[in-house]
Each structure stands twice: as C-alpha cells, then as structure tokens.
Design a protein around this motif. Structure first.
Motif, PDB file in Angstrom:
ATOM      1  N   PHE A  35      37.272   8.446  -0.034  1.00 36.48           N
ATOM      2  CA  PHE A  35      36.479   7.224   0.139  1.00 36.48           C
ATOM      3  C   PHE A  35      37.284   6.159   0.899  1.00 36.48           C
ATOM      4  O   PHE A  35      36.777   5.522   1.817  1.00 36.48           O
ATOM      5  N   LEU A  36      38.545   5.978   0.498  1.00 40.27           N
ATOM      6  CA  LEU A  36      39.383   5.006   1.202  1.00 40.27           C
ATOM      7  C   LEU A  36      39.754   5.510   2.585  1.00 40.27           C
ATOM      8  O   LEU A  36      39.767   4.739   3.550  1.00 40.27           O
ATOM      9  N   SER A  37      40.010   6.784   2.700  1.00 41.06           N
ATOM     10  CA  SER A  37      40.355   7.361   4.001  1.00 41.06           C
ATOM     11  C   SER A  37      39.235   7.135   5.017  1.00 41.06           C
ATOM     12  O   SER A  37      39.486   6.731   6.162  1.00 41.06           O
ATOM     13  N   GLU A  38      37.992   7.362   4.601  1.00 41.25           N
ATOM     14  CA  GLU A  38      36.842   7.136   5.495  1.00 41.25           C
ATOM     15  C   GLU A  38      36.729   5.663   5.875  1.00 41.25           C
ATOM     16  O   GLU A  38      36.471   5.329   7.034  1.00 41.25           O
ATOM     17  N   ALA A  39      36.934   4.775   4.920  1.00 38.37           N
ATOM     18  CA  ALA A  39      36.844   3.341   5.192  1.00 38.37           C
ATOM     19  C   ALA A  39      37.941   2.895   6.156  1.00 38.37           C
ATOM     20  O   ALA A  39      37.701   2.077   7.050  1.00 38.37           O
ATOM     21  N   VAL A  40      39.142   3.440   5.987  1.00 38.35           N
ATOM     22  CA  VAL A  40      40.246   3.117   6.901  1.00 38.35           C
ATOM     23  C   VAL A  40      39.925   3.617   8.298  1.00 38.35           C
ATOM     24  O   VAL A  40      40.157   2.919   9.291  1.00 38.35           O
ATOM     25  N   ASN A  41      39.365   4.810   8.399  1.00 37.17           N
ATOM     26  CA  ASN A  41      39.009   5.362   9.714  1.00 37.17           C
ATOM     27  C   ASN A  41      37.961   4.517  10.424  1.00 37.17           C
ATOM     28  O   ASN A  41      37.937   4.451  11.656  1.00 37.17           O
ATOM     29  N   GLU A  42      37.087   3.866   9.661  1.00 33.25           N
ATOM     30  CA  GLU A  42      36.028   3.045  10.246  1.00 33.25           C
ATOM     31  C   GLU A  42      36.457   1.592  10.477  1.00 33.25           C
ATOM     32  O   GLU A  42      35.753   0.843  11.140  1.00 33.25           O
ATOM     33  N   ALA A  43      37.602   1.204   9.927  1.00 35.18           N
ATOM     34  CA  ALA A  43      38.059  -0.186  10.038  1.00 35.18           C
ATOM     35  C   ALA A  43      38.457  -0.512  11.482  1.00 35.18           C
ATOM     36  O   ALA A  43      39.069   0.306  12.160  1.00 35.18           O
ATOM     37  N   PRO A  44      38.104  -1.718  11.933  1.00 33.22           N
ATOM     38  CA  PRO A  44      38.464  -2.130  13.293  1.00 33.22           C
ATOM     39  C   PRO A  44      39.890  -2.689  13.323  1.00 33.22           C
ATOM     40  O   PRO A  44      40.107  -3.866  13.067  1.00 33.22           O
ATOM     41  N   PHE A  45      40.838  -1.840  13.590  1.00 33.10           N
ATOM     42  CA  PHE A  45      42.218  -2.310  13.683  1.00 33.10           C
ATOM     43  C   PHE A  45      42.354  -3.057  15.003  1.00 33.10           C
ATOM     44  O   PHE A  45      42.537  -2.467  16.051  1.00 33.10           O
ATOM     45  N   ASP A  46      42.224  -4.403  14.910  1.00 34.07           N
ATOM     46  CA  ASP A  46      42.279  -5.247  16.096  1.00 34.07           C
ATOM     47  C   ASP A  46      43.297  -6.359  15.871  1.00 34.07           C
ATOM     48  O   ASP A  46      44.099  -6.294  14.942  1.00 34.07           O
ATOM     49  N   ASP A  47      43.244  -7.403  16.698  1.00 33.84           N
ATOM     50  CA  ASP A  47      44.221  -8.492  16.598  1.00 33.84           C
ATOM     51  C   ASP A  47      44.177  -9.216  15.254  1.00 33.84           C
ATOM     52  O   ASP A  47      45.169  -9.787  14.824  1.00 33.84           O
ATOM     53  N   HIS A  48      43.004  -9.229  14.615  1.00 31.10           N
ATOM     54  CA  HIS A  48      42.868  -9.920  13.333  1.00 31.10           C
ATOM     55  C   HIS A  48      43.475  -9.121  12.182  1.00 31.10           C
ATOM     56  O   HIS A  48      43.792  -9.676  11.144  1.00 31.10           O
ATOM     57  N   GLY A  49      43.603  -7.824  12.350  1.00 31.57           N
ATOM     58  CA  GLY A  49      44.219  -6.977  11.342  1.00 31.57           C
ATOM     59  C   GLY A  49      43.287  -6.571  10.221  1.00 31.57           C
ATOM     60  O   GLY A  49      42.099  -6.909  10.200  1.00 31.57           O
ATOM     61  N   VAL A  50      43.859  -5.844   9.294  1.00 33.58           N
ATOM     62  CA  VAL A  50      43.130  -5.298   8.154  1.00 33.58           C
ATOM     63  C   VAL A  50      43.915  -5.622   6.886  1.00 33.58           C
ATOM     64  O   VAL A  50      45.142  -5.519   6.861  1.00 33.58           O
ATOM     65  N   ILE A  51      43.183  -6.038   5.858  1.00 38.90           N
ATOM     66  CA  ILE A  51      43.775  -6.246   4.543  1.00 38.90           C
ATOM     67  C   ILE A  51      43.175  -5.229   3.586  1.00 38.90           C
ATOM     68  O   ILE A  51      41.948  -5.110   3.490  1.00 38.90           O
ATOM     69  N   LEU A  52      44.041  -4.495   2.910  1.00 32.88           N
ATOM     70  CA  LEU A  52      43.597  -3.632   1.820  1.00 32.88           C
ATOM     71  C   LEU A  52      43.830  -4.426   0.545  1.00 32.88           C
ATOM     72  O   LEU A  52      44.976  -4.664   0.143  1.00 32.88           O
ATOM     73  N   ASP A  53      42.739  -4.900  -0.062  1.00 29.79           N
ATOM     74  CA  ASP A  53      42.831  -5.673  -1.293  1.00 29.79           C
ATOM     75  C   ASP A  53      42.859  -4.689  -2.455  1.00 29.79           C
ATOM     76  O   ASP A  53      41.837  -4.107  -2.821  1.00 29.79           O
ATOM     77  N   LEU A  54      44.040  -4.502  -3.012  1.00 37.41           N
ATOM     78  CA  LEU A  54      44.248  -3.524  -4.077  1.00 37.41           C
ATOM     79  C   LEU A  54      44.283  -4.169  -5.455  1.00 37.41           C
ATOM     80  O   LEU A  54      44.689  -3.540  -6.432  1.00 37.41           O
ATOM     81  N   SER A  55      43.831  -5.422  -5.560  1.00 39.62           N
ATOM     82  CA  SER A  55      43.885  -6.119  -6.842  1.00 39.62           C
ATOM     83  C   SER A  55      42.999  -5.450  -7.895  1.00 39.62           C
ATOM     84  O   SER A  55      43.235  -5.612  -9.092  1.00 39.62           O
ATOM     85  N   GLY A  56      42.003  -4.675  -7.494  1.00 35.46           N
ATOM     86  CA  GLY A  56      41.147  -3.964  -8.431  1.00 35.46           C
ATOM     87  C   GLY A  56      41.539  -2.514  -8.635  1.00 35.46           C
ATOM     88  O   GLY A  56      40.864  -1.764  -9.332  1.00 35.46           O
ATOM     89  N   LEU A  57      42.652  -2.108  -8.015  1.00 33.72           N
ATOM     90  CA  LEU A  57      43.109  -0.722  -8.132  1.00 33.72           C
ATOM     91  C   LEU A  57      43.785  -0.527  -9.481  1.00 33.72           C
ATOM     92  O   LEU A  57      44.702  -1.266  -9.838  1.00 33.72           O
ATOM     93  N   THR A  58      43.318   0.461 -10.243  1.00 31.60           N
ATOM     94  CA  THR A  58      43.868   0.688 -11.576  1.00 31.60           C
ATOM     95  C   THR A  58      44.836   1.867 -11.625  1.00 31.60           C
ATOM     96  O   THR A  58      45.608   2.003 -12.575  1.00 31.60           O
ATOM     97  N   TYR A  59      44.799   2.732 -10.600  1.00 35.82           N
ATOM     98  CA  TYR A  59      45.655   3.917 -10.592  1.00 35.82           C
ATOM     99  C   TYR A  59      45.786   4.398  -9.157  1.00 35.82           C
ATOM    100  O   TYR A  59      44.830   4.316  -8.380  1.00 35.82           O
ATOM    101  N   CYS A  60      46.969   4.882  -8.806  1.00 41.44           N
ATOM    102  CA  CYS A  60      47.179   5.448  -7.474  1.00 41.44           C
ATOM    103  C   CYS A  60      48.177   6.589  -7.579  1.00 41.44           C
ATOM    104  O   CYS A  60      49.302   6.391  -8.040  1.00 41.44           O
TER     105      CYS A  60
END
Length: 113
Positions: A35-60
């Motif tokens: 799910f995250l991999s697909e979202a990363v692949n679709e993210a527009p990595f441009d000049d503004h950048g990307v933030i992965l907000d992991l504050s709701g992540l309970t396990y990795c």
C-alpha cells in the motif's frame, strides 16, 4: 489478506503551497507494505518534496524499512526532498541501529502543513 483485513492506510494529501504528504496509519509489514509502495510510486517527487507522516504508524518491520529506503532512492533520483515526520522513539531507535538516521531527514511531530 483482503482489503477488509487491511491494517494500514496511506492517505495522500496535497498541501496548498508545499510538499505532497502521505499520511501512514497502522502497521507497515510484509502484508501491507505494498500500500505504501504504491503510494510512493504515485507521489510527485518534485521541487516541493514529499513528507511521509509516520505519526500514526504503530509497527514497522524490515519490509517497511525497505519501502522507506525505496522512497529515499526515488527522491534522490528526482532531486526532490523527502522527510519522515512523526517517527516515534521506538521506530527511531531501529532506524538508528541500522544507520538510517544518517540517511533520512526527520521532522518531529506530524506533517501539519
């Protein structure tokens, strides 16, 4: 695993004048990493950048860390900033043990931009 068994949600949101944010909530493991991999692949990595907000992540697990590394590689290839926001102390400890605290850029708290 069916979608009803999903224990990870990834919600993209575009900030008005800033980075593209992916809010990650739940458990990031070998069952849910796609799910995250697909979202990363679709993210527009441009000049503004990307933030992965992991504050709701309970396990990795290691699969989740691999997705984070892939996101970093994509951002580097595009010359786009990538920030991990809201990493909890336990997850930060794991990232430190494997040396990834020297690779990623971190922001305390969530991505409330």
């Amino acid at each position: 695993m069916t979608d009803s068994d999903q224990i990870l949600t990834v919600t993209p949101r575009v900030t008005p004048s800033g980075p593209y944010v992916l809010d990650v909530v739940g458990e990031l493991d070998h069952h849910t990493a796609h799910f995250l991999s697909e979202a990363v692949n679709e993210a527009p990595f441009d000049d503004h950048g990307v933030i992965l907000d992991l504050s709701g992540l309970t396990y990795c697990d290691s699969t989740g860390i691999t997705v984070l590394i892939t996101a970093h590689q994509k951002s580097q290839a595009a010359g786009s900033p990538l920030v991990l926001a809201g990493v909890n102390p336990d997850q930060m400890r794991v990232l430190q043990v494997v040396g990834l605290d020297q690779v990623f850029t971190f922001r305390p708290g969530g991505a409330a931009t």
